[in-house]
Design a protein around this motif. Structure first.
Motif, PDB file in Angstrom:
ATOM      1  N   ARG A  39     -24.536  38.290 -77.327  1.00  0.00           N
ATOM      2  CA  ARG A  39     -24.336  39.736 -77.308  1.00  0.00           C
ATOM      3  C   ARG A  39     -25.306  40.377 -78.267  1.00  0.00           C
ATOM      4  NH1 ARG A  39     -21.035  37.954 -74.747  1.00  0.00           N
ATOM      5  NH2 ARG A  39     -19.276  38.789 -73.592  1.00  0.00           N
ATOM      6  N   ILE A  40     -25.949  41.397 -77.824  1.00  0.00           N
ATOM      7  CA  ILE A  40     -26.865  42.122 -78.706  1.00  0.00           C
ATOM      8  C   ILE A  40     -26.482  43.593 -78.648  1.00  0.00           C
ATOM      9  CG2 ILE A  40     -29.271  42.767 -79.128  1.00  0.00           C
ATOM     10  CD1 ILE A  40     -30.103  40.093 -77.870  1.00  0.00           C
ATOM     11  N   GLU A  41     -26.229  44.149 -79.827  1.00  0.00           N
ATOM     12  CA  GLU A  41     -25.837  45.564 -79.895  1.00  0.00           C
ATOM     13  C   GLU A  41     -27.080  46.442 -79.956  1.00  0.00           C
ATOM     14  OE1 GLU A  41     -22.778  46.564 -79.688  1.00  0.00           O
ATOM     15  OE2 GLU A  41     -21.800  44.610 -79.865  1.00  0.00           O
ATOM     16  N   ASP A 212     -41.747  30.296 -84.707  1.00  0.00           N
ATOM     17  CA  ASP A 212     -42.121  30.262 -86.115  1.00  0.00           C
ATOM     18  C   ASP A 212     -40.959  30.817 -86.947  1.00  0.00           C
ATOM     19  OD1 ASP A 212     -43.180  30.676 -88.593  1.00  0.00           O
ATOM     20  OD2 ASP A 212     -45.137  31.340 -87.848  1.00  0.00           O
ATOM     21  N   ARG A 213     -40.354  29.965 -87.770  1.00  0.00           N
ATOM     22  CA  ARG A 213     -39.185  30.401 -88.554  1.00  0.00           C
ATOM     23  C   ARG A 213     -39.545  31.488 -89.561  1.00  0.00           C
ATOM     24  NH1 ARG A 213     -34.700  27.961 -87.815  1.00  0.00           N
ATOM     25  NH2 ARG A 213     -34.758  26.229 -86.367  1.00  0.00           N
ATOM     26  N   GLU A 214     -40.778  31.424 -90.040  1.00  0.00           N
ATOM     27  CA  GLU A 214     -41.208  32.434 -91.015  1.00  0.00           C
ATOM     28  C   GLU A 214     -41.223  33.822 -90.381  1.00  0.00           C
ATOM     29  OE1 GLU A 214     -44.825  32.267 -93.661  1.00  0.00           O
ATOM     30  OE2 GLU A 214     -44.395  30.121 -93.332  1.00  0.00           O
ATOM     31  N   VAL A 215     -41.761  33.855 -89.153  1.00  0.00           N
ATOM     32  CA  VAL A 215     -41.772  35.126 -88.423  1.00  0.00           C
ATOM     33  C   VAL A 215     -40.339  35.578 -88.169  1.00  0.00           C
ATOM     34  CG1 VAL A 215     -42.393  36.228 -86.246  1.00  0.00           C
ATOM     35  CG2 VAL A 215     -44.019  34.686 -87.366  1.00  0.00           C
ATOM     36  N   ALA A 216     -39.511  34.620 -87.768  1.00  0.00           N
ATOM     37  CA  ALA A 216     -38.120  34.942 -87.449  1.00  0.00           C
ATOM     38  C   ALA A 216     -37.395  35.498 -88.670  1.00  0.00           C
ATOM     39  CB  ALA A 216     -37.406  33.695 -86.930  1.00  0.00           C
ATOM     40  N   ALA A 217     -37.797  35.057 -89.835  1.00  0.00           N
ATOM     41  CA  ALA A 217     -37.132  35.481 -91.060  1.00  0.00           C
ATOM     42  C   ALA A 217     -37.210  36.986 -91.274  1.00  0.00           C
ATOM     43  CB  ALA A 217     -37.731  34.745 -92.253  1.00  0.00           C
ATOM     44  N   ALA A 218     -38.215  37.621 -90.659  1.00  0.00           N
ATOM     45  CA  ALA A 218     -38.352  39.069 -90.806  1.00  0.00           C
ATOM     46  C   ALA A 218     -37.241  39.821 -90.070  1.00  0.00           C
ATOM     47  CB  ALA A 218     -39.714  39.524 -90.297  1.00  0.00           C
ATOM     48  N   ALA A 219     -36.635  39.175 -89.086  1.00  0.00           N
ATOM     49  CA  ALA A 219     -35.574  39.838 -88.318  1.00  0.00           C
ATOM     50  C   ALA A 219     -34.265  39.840 -89.099  1.00  0.00           C
ATOM     51  CB  ALA A 219     -35.396  39.114 -86.989  1.00  0.00           C
ATOM     52  N   ARG A 220     -33.365  40.698 -88.638  1.00  0.00           N
ATOM     53  CA  ARG A 220     -32.095  40.787 -89.364  1.00  0.00           C
ATOM     54  C   ARG A 220     -31.062  39.811 -88.839  1.00  0.00           C
ATOM     55  NH1 ARG A 220     -33.568  46.252 -88.525  1.00  0.00           N
ATOM     56  NH2 ARG A 220     -34.924  46.731 -90.272  1.00  0.00           N
ATOM     57  N   VAL A 231     -27.855  27.295 -80.311  1.00  0.00           N
ATOM     58  CA  VAL A 231     -27.273  26.327 -81.242  1.00  0.00           C
ATOM     59  C   VAL A 231     -26.905  26.960 -82.586  1.00  0.00           C
ATOM     60  CG1 VAL A 231     -28.307  24.290 -80.188  1.00  0.00           C
ATOM     61  CG2 VAL A 231     -29.575  25.566 -81.940  1.00  0.00           C
ATOM     62  N   ALA A 232     -27.472  28.124 -82.876  1.00  0.00           N
ATOM     63  CA  ALA A 232     -27.113  28.796 -84.126  1.00  0.00           C
ATOM     64  C   ALA A 232     -27.314  30.288 -83.945  1.00  0.00           C
ATOM     65  CB  ALA A 232     -27.979  28.289 -85.280  1.00  0.00           C
ATOM     66  N   ASP A 233     -26.489  31.096 -84.604  1.00  0.00           N
ATOM     67  CA  ASP A 233     -26.611  32.543 -84.500  1.00  0.00           C
ATOM     68  C   ASP A 233     -26.143  33.147 -85.813  1.00  0.00           C
ATOM     69  OD1 ASP A 233     -26.543  35.203 -83.928  1.00  0.00           O
ATOM     70  OD2 ASP A 233     -25.459  35.003 -82.017  1.00  0.00           O
ATOM     71  N   SER A 234     -27.062  33.763 -86.532  1.00  0.00           N
ATOM     72  CA  SER A 234     -26.705  34.280 -87.853  1.00  0.00           C
ATOM     73  C   SER A 234     -25.749  35.468 -87.760  1.00  0.00           C
ATOM     74  CB  SER A 234     -27.965  34.677 -88.627  1.00  0.00           C
ATOM     75  OG  SER A 234     -28.576  35.778 -87.980  1.00  0.00           O
ATOM     76  N   ALA A 235     -25.609  36.042 -86.575  1.00  0.00           N
ATOM     77  CA  ALA A 235     -24.720  37.193 -86.416  1.00  0.00           C
ATOM     78  C   ALA A 235     -23.270  36.812 -86.663  1.00  0.00           C
ATOM     79  CB  ALA A 235     -24.855  37.771 -85.021  1.00  0.00           C
ATOM     80  N   ARG A 236     -22.985  35.510 -86.409  1.00  0.00           N
ATOM     81  CA  ARG A 236     -21.611  35.064 -86.628  1.00  0.00           C
ATOM     82  C   ARG A 236     -21.248  35.182 -88.102  1.00  0.00           C
ATOM     83  NH1 ARG A 236     -22.787  30.139 -82.743  1.00  0.00           N
ATOM     84  NH2 ARG A 236     -22.735  31.334 -80.825  1.00  0.00           N
ATOM     85  N   ALA A 237     -22.287  35.048 -88.937  1.00  0.00           N
ATOM     86  CA  ALA A 237     -22.047  35.188 -90.369  1.00  0.00           C
ATOM     87  C   ALA A 237     -22.073  36.660 -90.779  1.00  0.00           C
ATOM     88  CB  ALA A 237     -23.101  34.410 -91.156  1.00  0.00           C
ATOM     89  N   ALA A 238     -23.087  37.383 -90.297  1.00  0.00           N
ATOM     90  CA  ALA A 238     -23.220  38.783 -90.713  1.00  0.00           C
ATOM     91  C   ALA A 238     -23.236  39.672 -89.486  1.00  0.00           C
ATOM     92  CB  ALA A 238     -24.516  38.973 -91.508  1.00  0.00           C
ATOM     93  N   PRO A 239     -22.165  40.355 -89.186  1.00  0.00           N
ATOM     94  CA  PRO A 239     -22.121  41.199 -87.991  1.00  0.00           C
ATOM     95  C   PRO A 239     -23.139  42.341 -88.067  1.00  0.00           C
ATOM     96  CG  PRO A 239     -20.159  41.531 -89.358  1.00  0.00           C
ATOM     97  CD  PRO A 239     -20.913  40.419 -89.983  1.00  0.00           C
ATOM     98  N   PRO A 240     -23.629  42.785 -86.945  1.00  0.00           N
ATOM     99  CA  PRO A 240     -24.664  43.817 -86.929  1.00  0.00           C
ATOM    100  C   PRO A 240     -24.160  45.162 -87.440  1.00  0.00           C
ATOM    101  CG  PRO A 240     -23.833  43.394 -84.745  1.00  0.00           C
ATOM    102  CD  PRO A 240     -23.228  42.358 -85.621  1.00  0.00           C
TER     103      PRO A 240
END
Ligand code: ADP
Ligand code: MG
Length: 653
Positions: A39-41, A212-220, A231-240
């Motif tokens: 899901r993407i808000e 590239d994880r470094e590039v990805a790091a710029a995203a929220r 396999v992993a989704d940081s949104a589960r930890a920090a909701p948008p």
């Protein structure tokens, strides 16, 4: 589930999305996505990371509605996109999505500004607003001084910024960027990332895909994908925090492209492509050019010839019969058509005049000047019978004929050639085969009317004089007989034939009539015209096939451009129209060139003395045919282009 239960559905909701390739024709199916739920808000800045080959691009194509999933559902703004048809998907793409690709995917033949404007054209934005917005966007991205540059004149970073501007052209609610920094050096890459962050801050939903994880790091938010599964989704930890974000205003209301704007754009694009490939295009056009030019010239020649034949008919007089000797006896004095025969024929009530003629080439001399000329001994009634008046002096009389008078009448041109300094040749002496003759008259110009210049080169004298003094033969070479006014030419011909057959016992003579000869000749001319027209039509067909060939080539070469256009919101009908426009434009240019060349060749022929009559109908017809050729032969390639799968087209090289 909980999101769907709320009053506002998430912007993007994927449930068990699967995608597999192949699986038909014995090849094992490749399952690329194996049940992705995500899901993407609105307003999120998400990075999707994964190793190469993990299915990221496939996922992005599905997100951007460039492709359809094999299974699972995709709801965009609460709507199941599986329910949308191809045109509605195109509309969704141009209204909601902006794509940024690793390879920039700019249209090589268009300038930076034109590339940015492509989505707006398909959205039907008016030209002025379009120009203003594209300029503002490029200004904002630091490319204000590069508007007219073509992609190959820009660096990679600049091209990527152009493609970001294009993604924003129609608002770019959702920016989908597939490895946007993949082809860039680290500095340009960082700039592009900063730009995407800025857009996310401004309220755009940004989804970037990267290995590239470094590039990805710029995203929220970072979503990790491996072997077709999340396999992993940081949104589960920090909701948008989407609710806090400003909504992006859509840039232009999408009314769909207006026909005139799009037609103009298609013409402009078509013209450019033609110009870039001008050598190839002109070779292709040759068929159409030759076809159209030859149709015009051939028909003009045919028409001219026909007109001339008709003119000849009236110049000769359609009421004339001709008779000459043929066969074994034709050279034997007394056996061929004789004066006694003519005497008998002259008594036929259906004939008004019988003109014996004796002809041959002789040398005529005046002063120091010698001319080989065609001499015709004929009867005194010739001017009347052949409706050929005398211009100067008079014609010889029946008495002259009886008395073997040494008198001559000159053709208009012969008089001019023989005695250019003499204004009135009447009364002058000339020598024919060293015998003195007196010129008694000059004929009016006949050639122009009869379509036969040799008439005006003729020297006329009494039949008896010519026979006795010049040619030494009493038998006529041929005899002209005028049918009495009101009588049937055919009946007269039959009567002459019966009489002659009675006298000779065999048909050692031939009778013909001018009308029949002329009609036969006109028929020949018509057949010729038809034949020439057929050849011209065939070359037009060949030209059409050439157009089809070049269009098929164009479609193949520009498959990626077609993909880009589809990704930016072009419907199938837009693509069809564009390529059809190109084919027709090619043909119209070819047709116009053909008309001009045809007219030029015709003008040249007229100057060279060939009687031509241009027909407006033929010119218009040839032009319309050429245009129709483009339409007919361009349709197949255009349909092929429109039928391309956007993803396949995009990934083609
Ligand atoms: P990524 O972008 O993560 O590198 P892709 O989504 O491009 O991965 O591709 C994932 C897998 O799907 C790859 O193994 C690739 O070979 C396969 N694949 C992609 N497109 C097709 C296709 N049109 N036909 C068959 N296999 C494909
Ligand atoms: Mg990829």
């Amino acid at each position: 589930m909980n999101a769907e239960a709320g009053p506002r559905p998430p912007l993007i909701a994927l449930d068990g999305l699967r995608k597999h390739y192949g699986g038909r024709g014995g090849a094992p199916a490749v399952e690329v996505l194996r049940g992705v739920s995500l899901r993407i808000e609105a307003g999120e800045f998400v990075a999707i990371v994964g190793a190469s080959g993990s299915g990221k691009s496939t996922l992005m194509h599905l997100l951007g509605c460039l492709d359809r999933p094999s299974a699972g559902t995709y709801r965009f703004d609460g709507r199941d996109v599986a329910m949308l048809d191809a045109d509605e998907l195109a509309r969704l793409r141009r209204e909601a999505f902006g794509f940024v690709f690793q390879g920039y995917h700019l249209i090589a033949t268009e300038s930076a500004q034109e590339n940015v404007e492509v989505p707006a054209i398909y959205a039907g934005q008016p030209e002025a607003a379009r120009h203003a917005r594209s300029q503002a966007l490029l200004d904002r991205l630091g490319l204000g001084d590069r508007l007219g540059h073509r992609p190959h004149q820009l660096s990679g970073g600049q091209q990527q910024r152009v493609s970001i501007a294009r993604a924003l052209m129609n608002g770019g609610r959702v920016i989908l960027a597939d490895e946007p920094t993949g082809a860039l050096d680290s500095k340009s890459g960082a700039e592009v990332m900063a730009l995407l962050e800025e857009l996310a801050d401004a309220g755009h939903t940004v989804v970037i895909i990267t290995h590239d994880r470094e590039v990805a790091a710029a995203a929220r938010r970072v979503v990790e994908i491996r072997d077709g599964l999340v396999v992993a989704d940081s949104a589960r930890a920090a909701p948008p925090r989407s609710a806090a974000r400003a909504q992006v205003e859509p840039a232009g209301e999408s009314r769909g492209p207006s026909l005139s704007t799009e037609l103009r754009d298609a013409c402009r694009a078509a013209w450019r492509v033609m110009w870039i490939n001008r050598f190839r295009t002109s070779l292709t056009l040759l068929g159409i050019v030759i076809g159209v030019a030859s149709v015009i010239v051939m028909l003009a020649v045919g028409l001219g010839a026909r007109h001339q034949v008709v003119a000849q008919a009236s110049a000769f007089g359609a009421n004339l019969l001709y008779m000459s000797s043929v066969g074994a006896s034709s050279r034997i004095p007394g056996r061929s058509v004789t004066l006694a025969d003519l005497q008998a024929v002259g008594d036929l009530p259906l004939l008004s005049h019988v003109l014996p003629n004796v002809t041959g080439n002789k040398v005529v001399r005046f002063g120091e000047k010698d001319l080989q000329t065609y001499v015709r001994g004929t009867g005194a009634a010739m001017p009347e019978v052949q409706s050929w008046p005398v211009r100067l002096g008079g014609f010889f009389s029946a008495e002259d004929d009886r008395d073997l008078a040494a008198v001559a009448v000159l053709g208009h041109k012969l008089a001019r050639d023989l005695m250019p300094e003499v204004p009135n040749p009447v009364g002058r002496r000339i020598l024919i085969e060293n015998m003195p003759f007196q010129v008694v008259g000059v004929m009016a110009e006949k050639g122009a009317a009869a379509g036969d210049q040799s008439y005006d080169d003729l020297l006329l004298m009494p039949f008896s004089t010519a026979g006795v003094k010049v040619f030494g033969q009493r038998e006529p070479t041929y005899t002209a007989m005028a049918v009495r006014e009101g009588a049937s030419v055919d009946a007269a011909e039959k009567a002459v034939d019966e009489l002659m057959f009675e006298r000779h016992g065999i048909r050692d003579y031939r009778i013909g009539n001018a009308a029949a000869a002329i009609a036969a000749k006109a028929r020949t001319e018509d057949t010729m015209t038809l034949l020439l027209g057929l050849i011209a039509a065939v070359s037009l067909l060949v030209g059409g096939i050439g157009v089809m060939n070049v269009m098929l080539m164009t479609v193949r070469e520009r498959t990626r451009e077609i993909g880009i256009r589809m990704a930016t919101g072009a419907r199938r009908s837009d693509i069809l129209r564009q390529f059809l426009t190109e084919a027709v434009l090619v043909s119209v240019v070819g047709g116009s060139a053909g008309v001009l060349i045809g007219l030029a060749i015709g003008a040249g022929l007229i100057v060279a003395g060939v009687p031509l009559i241009f027909s407006l109908r033929a010119i218009a017809g040839a032009f319309v045919c050429a245009t129709a050729t483009g339409l007919v032969f361009g349709f197949m390639p255009a349909r092929q282009a429109a039928g391309l799968d956007p993803v396949v087209a995009l990934s083609s090289e």
